[in-house]
Design an enzyme around this catalytic site. Sequence first.
Site, short mmCIF file in Angstrom:
data_model
loop_
_atom_site.label_atom_id
_atom_site.label_comp_id
_atom_site.label_asym_id
_atom_site.label_seq_id
_atom_site.Cartn_x
_atom_site.Cartn_y
_atom_site.Cartn_z
N TYR A 71 -0.90 -0.88 10.38
CA TYR A 71 -1.18 -1.24 8.98
C TYR A 71 0.00 -0.81 8.10
O TYR A 71 0.47 -1.58 7.25
CB TYR A 71 -2.48 -0.57 8.53
N SER A 106 0.85 -1.20 0.00
CA SER A 106 0.00 0.00 0.00
C SER A 106 0.88 1.24 0.00
O SER A 106 2.00 1.21 0.50
CB SER A 106 -0.88 0.01 1.25
P1 NAD Z 1 -11.89 -6.00 0.73
O1 NAD Z 1 -12.26 -5.91 2.16
O2 NAD Z 1 -12.97 -6.07 -0.29
O3 NAD Z 1 -10.93 -7.25 0.49
C1 NAD Z 1 -10.23 -7.93 1.49
C2 NAD Z 1 -10.60 -9.40 1.45
O4 NAD Z 1 -9.71 -10.12 2.31
C3 NAD Z 1 -12.02 -9.69 1.94
O5 NAD Z 1 -12.72 -10.46 0.97
C4 NAD Z 1 -11.80 -10.47 3.22
O6 NAD Z 1 -12.80 -11.44 3.49
C5 NAD Z 1 -10.45 -11.11 2.97
N1 NAD Z 1 -9.77 -11.53 4.21
C6 NAD Z 1 -9.68 -10.85 5.37
N2 NAD Z 1 -9.03 -11.57 6.29
C7 NAD Z 1 -8.67 -12.74 5.70
C8 NAD Z 1 -7.98 -13.90 6.14
N3 NAD Z 1 -7.51 -14.01 7.39
N4 NAD Z 1 -7.81 -14.91 5.25
C9 NAD Z 1 -8.30 -14.83 3.99
N5 NAD Z 1 -8.96 -13.75 3.53
C10 NAD Z 1 -9.15 -12.72 4.37
O7 NAD Z 1 -10.98 -4.72 0.46
P2 NAD Z 1 -9.96 -4.33 -0.73
O8 NAD Z 1 -9.84 -2.85 -0.66
O9 NAD Z 1 -10.32 -4.97 -2.00
O10 NAD Z 1 -8.59 -4.92 -0.17
C11 NAD Z 1 -7.75 -5.82 -0.86
C12 NAD Z 1 -6.32 -5.57 -0.46
O11 NAD Z 1 -5.90 -4.29 -0.95
C13 NAD Z 1 -6.04 -5.53 1.05
O12 NAD Z 1 -4.81 -6.19 1.32
C14 NAD Z 1 -5.89 -4.04 1.34
O13 NAD Z 1 -5.13 -3.79 2.49
C15 NAD Z 1 -5.22 -3.59 0.07
N6 NAD Z 1 -5.26 -2.16 -0.24
C16 NAD Z 1 -6.46 -1.54 -0.38
C17 NAD Z 1 -6.47 -0.18 -0.70
C18 NAD Z 1 -7.77 0.56 -0.85
O14 NAD Z 1 -7.75 1.80 -0.86
N7 NAD Z 1 -8.89 -0.11 -1.00
C19 NAD Z 1 -5.27 0.53 -0.86
C20 NAD Z 1 -4.07 -0.16 -0.71
C21 NAD Z 1 -4.07 -1.50 -0.40
#
Ligand code: NAD
Length: 250
Positions: free
Chosen positions: A156, A141
């Site tokens: 985080y 991130s």
């Molecule tokens: P999201 O919540 O839709 O996706 C996260 C997924 O991870 C969910 O489906 C959840 O059920 C799953 N998860 C959580 N704990 C878990 C575990 N212990 N084992 C298996 N699966 C698990 O949100 P997103 O924004 O699509 O996030 C995806 C990734 O992108 C994450 O790693 C997040 O930190 C990263 N990210 C997001 C952003 C943003 O702005 N949305 C920016 C940078 C990084």
Amino acid sequence: IVLLKGKTAVISGGAGARGIGFATAKTFAAQGARVAILDLDAAGAAKAAAELGPEHVGIGCDVTDKADCARAIGEVLAATGQIDILINNAGITQAIKVWDIDPESWARIQDVNLKGVLYLSQAVMPHMRERKAGAIACMSSVSAQRGGGILGGAHYSAAKAGVLGLAKAMARELGADGIRVNCVTPGLIQTDINAGKISDDARVKILENIPLNRLGVPQDVANIFLFLASDLSAYVTGAVIDVNGGMLIH
Ligand code: NAD
């Protein structure tokens, strides 16, 4: 051209219809890949895979549990016979101040975002090393690079910075086996992780600092994962690709 024909991809955290993982799964399937969606939400993973078509699989998996990662990857291999690509996308965040981080919060955020990347990568390593081929891409991130400051806490930022170090070390160790390991560092992407958490005022302020003048969408990140998963990036390993609209230029 079809970029992932004949390849099988495992994507963690792909159950959520509005998430980056599912957008990546859809993109990979459209490029000819067979996709295995792994998620803590087993029913959601199965539903998401079914939406992509009958050849795709959805399996429950807690990436914080090493044995569960091995079990889930075993199930994928039993169903597909091969794994060419691993996308370590599962992650969680928590918006708290550094002085409020307690041992449980610290452990939970490190476990899912960082330890999960190690365990799921380890689970595919015997197979990828044996075949002398593989592409692993990991979710970090912008928070790792700039020290948070949007939604996630310091724990985080620390976990996502840890992902960069872990992925680079894996890239170094696994290169001789034909396995590439890279990272993406997205900025603010509109998904359930931040839905409803940004006020209109905050959004205006955030946009002032994004040269491309919009928030990201899951497809923006899925496209970079596609590049890193495909042979287009055959000579790229240990790299970090920003997907942030210019929010951080460095
Ligand atoms: P999201 O919540 O839709 O996706 C996260 C997924 O991870 C969910 O489906 C959840 O059920 C799953 N998860 C959580 N704990 C878990 C575990 N212990 N084992 C298996 N699966 C698990 O949100 P997103 O924004 O699509 O996030 C995806 C990734 O992108 C994450 O790693 C997040 O930190 C990263 N990210 C997001 C952003 C943003 O702005 N949305 C920016 C940078 C990084």
